[in-house]
Design an enzyme around this catalytic site. Structure first.
Site, mmCIF file in Angstrom:
data_model
loop_
_atom_site.group_PDB
_atom_site.id
_atom_site.type_symbol
_atom_site.label_atom_id
_atom_site.label_comp_id
_atom_site.label_asym_id
_atom_site.label_seq_id
_atom_site.Cartn_x
_atom_site.Cartn_y
_atom_site.Cartn_z
ATOM 1 N N TYR A 175 0.843 -1.196 0.000
ATOM 2 C CA TYR A 175 0.000 0.000 0.000
ATOM 3 C C TYR A 175 0.880 1.249 0.000
ATOM 4 O O TYR A 175 1.881 1.315 0.708
ATOM 5 C CB TYR A 175 -0.920 0.036 1.218
ATOM 6 N N SER A 218 -13.723 -3.685 1.273
ATOM 7 C CA SER A 218 -14.596 -2.967 0.341
ATOM 8 C C SER A 218 -16.072 -3.125 0.711
ATOM 9 O O SER A 218 -16.888 -3.518 -0.108
ATOM 10 C CB SER A 218 -14.364 -3.453 -1.099
#
Length: 312
Positions: free
Chosen positions: A19, A177
């Protein structure tokens, strides 16, 4: 944002070594490391999770779950995070080219060294979870404690095998998500108001085009309930069997505060049924193998705990 989250009682922080790599390799881990250093003695208050698997450099050993890469990546993550240990070290994906014996040899070494407290998985199939746990048990290791899977109202495939397998094995389920790239956060309402809409990938944009009617019905239902769509989506996940907590990615303190409201919202059976009508569960609400046969599970669909009829 992290200060505010900790003040609200949110103590689980999830990241990965890939990330933030567009800015700098391990950029998000480094940011968390700076935050931990600034916070001083807050480390014991935080459950810190990161991941290994993705490519971190250009060499042939700079990806996957080989023993070499796991140990090398863990040491690099610890350095960026500025901590002596990782609470949950997660395999970001299945590595089909590496045997479980090698993976657990490396993970067991890191646990024995005190660098890792627990291990978790992400994006595993149900049979991968079972295989991983069987291999860990054979080595007298604790094995996995959690699974991160793609799970929300629009994507319910995890209900077929991943959620039942994780629940049977006693693993926590951490859906990622939960708002499906913003599609469950009132995207149509914001577009109609010409408000800023979070940019979406081609895949999510395609999901919006295909599911526009259902999403419109969903936003109407949320308006009827007097709740923000993102709150309803998170409350639905929080009420699903086996789910520990959805992983949220707020961009502002206001979004974080809005997400926390889901903790005080309970959806009654009528609302759950309407949500099922808008976003049908995979396999008629049944796990495999009943789902493959197109018939409901004996005793009806799997539900969360019953709630009073007058609750939202």
């Amino acid at each position: 944002m992290m200060d505010h989250a900790l003040g609200l009682g949110i103590n689980f922080f999830d990241t990965a070594d890939i990330y933030g790599r567009k800015a700098v390799p391990g950029g998000t881990e480094a940011l968390i490391g700076r935050w931990l250093a600034r916070r001083g003695r807050c480390r014991d208050k935080v459950v810190l999770a990161t991941k290994v698997y993705g490519r971190t450099a250009g060499g042939p050993n700079d990806r996957g779950l080989s023993a070499r890469h796991i140990i090398q990546a863990c040491n690099a993550s610890l350095k960026r995070l500025g901590t002596d240990w990782i609470d949950v070290y997660q395999m970001h994906h299945v590595d089909r080219s590496t045997p479980w014996e090698e993976i657990w040899e490396a993970m067991g070494t890191l646990v024995a060294q005190g660098k890792v407290r627990y291990t978790g998985s992400c994006n595993f199939a149900g049979w991968h979870l079972v295989s991983a746990q069987a291999a860990a048990k054979a080595r007298h290791l604790f094995g996995l404690v959690s699974e991160q899977c793609h799970y929300n109202l629009l994507v319910r495939d995890a209900e077929l095998e991943v959620v039942p397998a994780a629940s049977a094995l006693g693993l926590g389920i951490l859906p990622w998500s939960p708002l499906h790239g913003g599609l469950l956060s009132g995207v149509l309402r914001r577009r109609a108001a010409h408000a800023t809409v979070r940019s979406t990938s081609d895949r999510v944009a395609g999901d919006l085009a295909r599911g526009k009617r259902a999403i419109a019905g969903y936003e109407d239902l949320c308006a009827e309930l007097g709740q923000d769509p993102s709150v309803v989506a998170l409350a639905w996940l929080l009420g699903r069997p086996g789910v520990t907590a959805p992983l949220i990615g707020p961009r502002t303190a206001e979004q974080l505060d809005l997400s926390v409201r889901a903790l005080s919202v309970t959806l009654d059976k009528e609302v759950l049924d309407r949500l099922d009508a808008l976003f049908p569960p995979a396999g008629c609400g049944s796990p495999a193998p009943e789902a493959w046969l197109g018939r409901p599970r004996r005793g009806g669909p799997v539900r969360g705990p019953s709630v009073p009829a007058n609750s939202i």
